[in-house]
Design a protein around this motif. Structure first.
Motif, mmCIF file in Angstrom:
data_model
loop_
_atom_site.group_PDB
_atom_site.id
_atom_site.type_symbol
_atom_site.label_atom_id
_atom_site.label_comp_id
_atom_site.label_asym_id
_atom_site.label_seq_id
_atom_site.Cartn_x
_atom_site.Cartn_y
_atom_site.Cartn_z
ATOM 1 N N ALA A 37 0.824 -1.206 0.000
ATOM 2 C CA ALA A 37 0.000 0.000 0.000
ATOM 3 C C ALA A 37 0.861 1.260 0.000
ATOM 4 N N ARG A 38 1.911 1.255 0.837
ATOM 5 C CA ARG A 38 2.784 2.434 0.902
ATOM 6 C C ARG A 38 3.567 2.621 -0.390
ATOM 7 N N GLY A 39 3.978 1.512 -0.984
ATOM 8 C CA GLY A 39 4.685 1.621 -2.257
ATOM 9 C C GLY A 39 3.801 2.200 -3.344
ATOM 10 N N SER A 40 2.542 1.736 -3.400
ATOM 11 C CA SER A 40 1.603 2.270 -4.386
ATOM 12 C C SER A 40 1.354 3.753 -4.153
ATOM 13 N N ALA A 41 1.176 4.132 -2.878
ATOM 14 C CA ALA A 41 0.943 5.535 -2.547
ATOM 15 C C ALA A 41 2.138 6.394 -2.935
ATOM 16 N N ALA A 42 3.339 5.875 -2.700
ATOM 17 C CA ALA A 42 4.545 6.636 -3.035
ATOM 18 C C ALA A 42 4.671 6.834 -4.544
ATOM 19 N N VAL A 43 4.429 5.762 -5.308
ATOM 20 C CA VAL A 43 4.500 5.867 -6.763
ATOM 21 C C VAL A 43 3.474 6.876 -7.275
ATOM 22 N N ALA A 44 2.242 6.784 -6.754
ATOM 23 C CA ALA A 44 1.198 7.713 -7.179
ATOM 24 C C ALA A 44 1.568 9.153 -6.829
ATOM 25 N N GLY A 45 2.144 9.358 -5.660
ATOM 26 C CA GLY A 45 2.537 10.705 -5.249
ATOM 27 C C GLY A 45 3.615 11.284 -6.139
ATOM 28 N N VAL A 46 4.601 10.463 -6.494
ATOM 29 C CA VAL A 46 5.684 10.938 -7.370
ATOM 30 C C VAL A 46 5.152 11.276 -8.756
ATOM 31 N N VAL A 47 4.300 10.394 -9.291
ATOM 32 C CA VAL A 47 3.737 10.627 -10.627
ATOM 33 C C VAL A 47 2.896 11.905 -10.639
ATOM 34 N N ALA A 48 2.000 12.052 -9.660
ATOM 35 C CA ALA A 48 1.131 13.232 -9.622
ATOM 36 C C ALA A 48 1.930 14.511 -9.443
ATOM 37 N N THR A 49 2.916 14.478 -8.562
ATOM 38 C CA THR A 49 3.744 15.672 -8.342
ATOM 39 C C THR A 49 4.496 16.059 -9.604
ATOM 40 N N GLY A 50 5.020 15.061 -10.311
ATOM 41 C CA GLY A 50 5.740 15.343 -11.548
ATOM 42 C C GLY A 50 4.855 15.968 -12.604
ATOM 43 N N PHE A 51 3.657 15.388 -12.799
ATOM 44 C CA PHE A 51 2.743 15.920 -13.813
ATOM 45 C C PHE A 51 2.274 17.324 -13.458
ATOM 46 N N GLY A 56 -13.165 26.957 -29.966
ATOM 47 C CA GLY A 56 -12.279 26.708 -28.826
ATOM 48 C C GLY A 56 -12.925 25.705 -27.894
ATOM 49 N N HIS A 57 -13.043 26.071 -26.620
ATOM 50 C CA HIS A 57 -13.780 25.336 -25.595
ATOM 51 C C HIS A 57 -13.063 24.097 -25.063
ATOM 52 N N THR A 58 -12.380 23.351 -25.907
ATOM 53 C CA THR A 58 -11.846 22.046 -25.506
ATOM 54 C C THR A 58 -10.580 22.131 -24.662
ATOM 55 N N HIS A 59 -9.831 23.232 -24.765
ATOM 56 C CA HIS A 59 -8.528 23.397 -24.116
ATOM 57 C C HIS A 59 -7.532 22.336 -24.581
ATOM 58 N N GLY A 60 -7.849 21.646 -25.680
ATOM 59 C CA GLY A 60 -6.995 20.558 -26.126
ATOM 60 C C GLY A 60 -6.973 19.403 -25.139
ATOM 61 N N GLY A 61 -7.958 19.388 -24.232
ATOM 62 C CA GLY A 61 -7.994 18.389 -23.168
ATOM 63 C C GLY A 61 -7.439 18.905 -21.854
ATOM 64 N N GLN A 62 -6.513 19.842 -21.927
ATOM 65 C CA GLN A 62 -5.829 20.499 -20.788
ATOM 66 C C GLN A 62 -5.030 19.531 -19.927
ATOM 67 N N LEU A 63 -5.663 18.478 -19.424
ATOM 68 C CA LEU A 63 -4.971 17.501 -18.578
ATOM 69 C C LEU A 63 -5.029 16.138 -19.262
ATOM 70 N N SER A 64 -3.999 15.815 -20.027
ATOM 71 C CA SER A 64 -3.968 14.521 -20.695
ATOM 72 C C SER A 64 -4.017 13.394 -19.650
ATOM 73 N N PRO A 65 -4.828 12.348 -19.871
ATOM 74 C CA PRO A 65 -5.537 11.934 -21.091
ATOM 75 C C PRO A 65 -7.004 12.368 -21.146
ATOM 76 N N PHE A 66 -7.349 13.519 -20.542
ATOM 77 C CA PHE A 66 -8.733 13.980 -20.525
ATOM 78 C C PHE A 66 -9.249 14.273 -21.932
ATOM 79 N N GLU A 67 -8.331 14.439 -22.891
ATOM 80 C CA GLU A 67 -8.754 14.716 -24.266
ATOM 81 C C GLU A 67 -9.596 13.571 -24.844
ATOM 82 N N LEU A 68 -9.450 12.363 -24.306
ATOM 83 C CA LEU A 68 -10.252 11.240 -24.789
ATOM 84 C C LEU A 68 -11.738 11.477 -24.507
ATOM 85 N N ILE A 69 -12.028 12.012 -23.323
ATOM 86 C CA ILE A 69 -13.416 12.323 -22.967
ATOM 87 C C ILE A 69 -13.912 13.528 -23.757
#
Length: 384
Positions: free
Chosen positions: A116-130, A323-336
């Motif tokens: 659980a801690r490893g998953s949380a750490a990976v998620a935190g690093v990925v989110a912080t980087g993005f 306009g309106h789409t922002h190109g998705g703004q936060l990839s991969p939100f462009e799929l939606i």
């Protein structure tokens, strides 16, 4: 109802986040668990405040909850995506993790907690980087994209007319006057023949944002600056902006068109109210926008949402600028976005009608852009 649905979703999503980031990684009754729980509650409340109050409160006040609330929204987005992706390896490792004793037994930290801690750490690093990368892009200078667009009925004399297209500036608690000044400087440096603002200029009232919008009066072009409403103008009180923008030299186009004569050649510039404006009894009407046109002249339609394309095709419009789409703004939100709008960014062609969708010169909500840098587009009209 919309706000209620959003808040309900945020509560449920934060419960999932609490389970994975707090409950699974800390001991029951520990200080760490209480601190983590309190932090998530505060961040969720800040996000709700930013979403619910951001357009109705003075930006000088709103910025205090908009910045942390919206930054957390972006971090939350990437945390959730990463944690959901990690559910698959967690599923395969469940049997391995179950062999260890629980945390409260004297043998020490269990495999389940380590996982659980490893998953949380990976998620935190990925989110912080993005988020860190995305903030640098969103708060930076918009790119200037130059796009030639061939129109089948364009008078050859009007060839070379250059339209500076901007959309989705979203002046508000985070984006202010300095960003407007930067946009105006970039546009004026291109020496355009016409400036087109495709909606979502503001997230707030004239009383709060007149100063932020004031630099628009310094836009310089051969044929002037034109504007159509976006959905966010309606959240902010669209009529007050329709009344105010002419004082800055910006002409709203309200389901109507004007003739643009460039070097002796004429084309029609039409503008349509936002696709959702019917909810405010201000319905967009492409047919009305081109009514009375000369069928021999090309029509360029300024529309906030790409969803107006089918109506533009029916009305025999040559080019839609949106306009309106922002190109998705936060990839991969462009799929939606693509599922909802049928377009994300760039050039599209449907029969005899072409469309160009800009990524927008600002951002909505999180001051974060990933995979979709802010954009000013210079559209150069050409003959086929």
């Amino acid at each position: 109802m919309f706000i209620l649905l959003v808040v309900s979703f945020l509560v449920l999503a934060h419960l999932y986040m609490w389970k994975r980031l707090v409950a699974d990684t800390t001991a029951r009754g520990s200080t760490a668990r209480r601190t983590g729980t309190a932090a998530l509650v505060v961040l969720m409340l800040l996000t709700v405040a930013a979403l619910a109050l951001g357009t109705g409160v003075d930006p000088a006040i709103a910025q205090w909850f908009a910045w942390p609330g919206y930054l957390w929204l972006a971090a939350f987005f990437y945390l959730a995506i990463t944690l959901l992706v990690l559910e698959l390896p967690r599923l395969f490792l469940r049997r391995w993790a179950a062999k260890e004793p629980a945390d409260d037994e004297p043998s020490g930290v269990s495999r389940r907690t380590v996982l659980a801690r490893g998953s949380a750490a990976v998620a935190g690093v990925v989110a912080t980087g993005f988020v860190g990368y995305g903030v640098s892009v969103a708060m930076g200078s918009p790119t200037v994209t130059r796009v030639p667009m061939a129109l089948r009925r364009l008078d050859p004399r009007a060839e070379g007319c250059r339209i500076a297209l901007i959309s989705d500036v979203h002046l508000g608690p985070i984006i202010g006057r300095s960003h407007t000044e930067r946009i105006v400087e970039l546009i004026n440096a291109e020496r355009p023949d016409l400036v087109a603002i495709a909606g979502d200029l503001v997230d707030g009232e004239v009383a709060h944002l007149a100063e932020a919008a004031a630099p628009l009066a310094d836009l310089r072009s051969t044929h002037g600056t034109f504007f159509v409403t976006g959905n966010h103008e309606y959240y902010s009180g669209y009529q007050q902006w329709i009344d105010h923008l002419p004082s800055l030299g910006v002409r709203p186009l309200r389901n109507e068109h004007v003739d643009i004569t460039h070097n002796g050649g004429t084309f029609h510039l039409a503008g349509v109210n936002d696709h959702t404006a019917y909810q405010w009894q201000d319905e967009g009407d492409v047919a009305a926008a081109v009514r009375g046109r000369d069928p021999g002249n090309a029509v360029v339609l300024l529309a906030h949402q790409p969803r107006d394309l089918p109506s533009a095709v029916d009305a025999n419009v040559d080019l839609v600028l949106a306009g309106h789409t922002h190109g998705g703004q936060l990839s991969p939100f462009e799929l939606i976005v693509n599922l909802q709008q049928g377009a994300v960014a760039g050039s599209y062609e449907f029969g005899d009608t072409r469309m160009y969708v800009t990524r927008g010169a600002g951002f909505w909500g999180p001051p974060v852009r990933v995979g979709a840098p802010p954009d000013i587009t210079i559209v150069e009209l050409r003959t086929t």
